[in-house]
Design an enzyme around this catalytic site. Structure first.
Site, PDB file in Angstrom:
ATOM      1  N   VAL A 131     -32.634   1.174 -10.050  1.00 36.12           N
ATOM      2  CA  VAL A 131     -32.228   2.206 -11.009  1.00 36.12           C
ATOM      3  C   VAL A 131     -33.444   2.821 -11.706  1.00 36.12           C
ATOM      4  CG1 VAL A 131     -29.943   1.203 -11.400  1.00 36.12           C
ATOM      5  CG2 VAL A 131     -31.860   0.444 -12.829  1.00 36.12           C
ATOM      6  N   HIS A 147     -26.641   2.227  -7.339  1.00 38.10           N
ATOM      7  CA  HIS A 147     -26.294   1.662  -8.651  1.00 38.10           C
ATOM      8  C   HIS A 147     -26.649   2.596  -9.796  1.00 38.10           C
ATOM      9  CE1 HIS A 147     -26.401  -2.619  -6.729  1.00 38.10           C
ATOM     10  NE2 HIS A 147     -25.293  -1.959  -6.458  1.00 38.10           N
ATOM     11  N   CYS A 210     -22.826  11.030 -28.801  1.00 36.84           N
ATOM     12  CA  CYS A 210     -22.881  12.041 -27.738  1.00 36.84           C
ATOM     13  C   CYS A 210     -23.199  13.407 -28.355  1.00 36.84           C
ATOM     14  CB  CYS A 210     -21.542  12.078 -27.007  1.00 36.84           C
ATOM     15  SG  CYS A 210     -21.392  13.433 -25.828  1.00 36.84           S
ATOM     16  N   SER A 253     -32.340  -9.120  -1.481  1.00 35.81           N
ATOM     17  CA  SER A 253     -31.803 -10.426  -1.080  1.00 35.81           C
ATOM     18  C   SER A 253     -30.406 -10.258  -0.491  1.00 35.81           C
ATOM     19  CB  SER A 253     -31.752 -11.361  -2.285  1.00 35.81           C
ATOM     20  OG  SER A 253     -30.843 -10.842  -3.241  1.00 35.81           O
TER      21      SER A 253
HETATM   22 ZN   LIG Z   1     -19.166  12.973 -25.226  1.00 32.24          ZN
END
Ligand SMILES: [Zn+2]
Length: 309
Positions: A131, A147, A210, A253
């Site tokens: 990531v 991922h 947010c 792995s």
């Molecule tokens: Zn939001």
């Protein structure tokens, strides 16, 4: 920059759906084939790479597992993250402190070599379980982030996607002086980009809202342990393997089904599978070519060979 090993983690072990596999004690991979065989495979073209944490360890980002495949770091699960405000605060307080160090990691010789192999026309796509965005930094194209990525944040309430750097800046405004205080006490960085912190610090952390809807349910755009990968992303991985002539597994792995299923899928289709890691994998029986070695040494050798014809 020195990112210490993650073995200093003090979190208690937890059982997660992804921790079921354990290597046989003392098991060693049955090596077969040679670097020359991998070069021949790549020269045939149409190869897809599947990469794991071992691809980034040489950039200073530690692996979840030791070379023997045993787990040494227990990551936060989706259930812990969703544990109300406390879960979000636990995640963001640690991730906030770990981010600067995680972000400072640079692509390594193995990742740069993989990009050269692709430029030479030998590699179609890269499926990565990492990531950290380091394949893209190294110049790889057609990278599928199975991922997700820590460079983005998603709002669970309204679906907005935000740049991690903007969230990081908001967290700095909300928590003046926190970073300085935390860096004195922080443990070593972990594979998911956070650090261990004392509870007293964690409790005073304020989480960001947010930018779009002012909701407080911001989540890094990554697949947590205990969570399923995005369906469309998984589909894109299967399609890449379906188009491939061979699969090259690097630094994984394959302990979690998330990656192992593509290796099984390739083997079931009769594709040659080559695996290069520093330790034991769960896919030993599926590999036609099985090599050990530091990727920062092996991949440049391969890149040199395929680039010069
Ligand atoms: Zn939001």
């Amino acid at each position: 920059m020195s990112l210490a090993d993650a073995t200093a983690s003090t979190r208690p072990p937890r059982v997660t759906p992804r921790s079921a596999w354990r290597p046989e004690p003392g098991a060693a991979p049955a090596l077969r084939g040679s670097v020359r065989d991998v070069i021949d495979l790549l020269r045939g073209g149409g190869v897809v790479a599947l990469t794991g944490a071992g691809m980034s360890t040489e950039s200073g980002i530690p692996d979840y597992r030791g070379p023997d495949g045993s787990r040494r770091v227990t990551p936060m699960t989706i259930d812990e993250f969703r544990d109300g405000e406390a879960g979000a605060r636990r995640y963001w307080s640690r991730a906030y402190v770990g981010w600067n160090r995680f972000r400072a990691a640079r692509a390594n010789a193995g990742q740069e070599a993989l990009a050269r192999i692709q430029s030479a026309g030998c590699l179609d796509a890269v499926i990565t379980q990492n990531v950290d965005g380091l394949h893209q930094e190294a110049g790889s194209r057609r990278v599928i982030e199975l991922h997700g990525t820590l460079t983005r944040v998603v709002c669970v309430d309204c679906g907005a996607r935000l740049l991690r750097d903007r969230v990081q800046a908001a967290l700095t405004r909300l928590n003046p002086g926190y970073l300085e205080a935390a860096l004195d006490d922080a443990g070593s960085i972990r594979p998911d980009g956070d650090v261990d912190l004392p509870l007293s610090l964690e409790h005073r952390f304020r989480v960001a809202r947010c930018e779009e809807c002012a909701g407080v349910h911001l989540k890094p755009d990554v697949v947590f342990f205990g969570e399923s990968a995005d369906r469309q992303t998984v589909q894109a991985c299967y399609e890449a393997v379906d188009r491939a002539q061979a699969l090259l597994v690097l630094g994984s792995s394959l302990a979690v089904m998330s990656g192992l299923r593509f290796v099984r899928h390739a083997a079931a289709r009769g594709l040659p599978v080559a695996i290069i890691t520093n330790g034991t994998t769960r896919g030993e029986d599926l590999a036609a070519i099985r090599l050990l070695g530091p990727l920062g040494t092996v991949l440049p050798e391969i890149a040199e060979a395929v680039s010069t014809g």
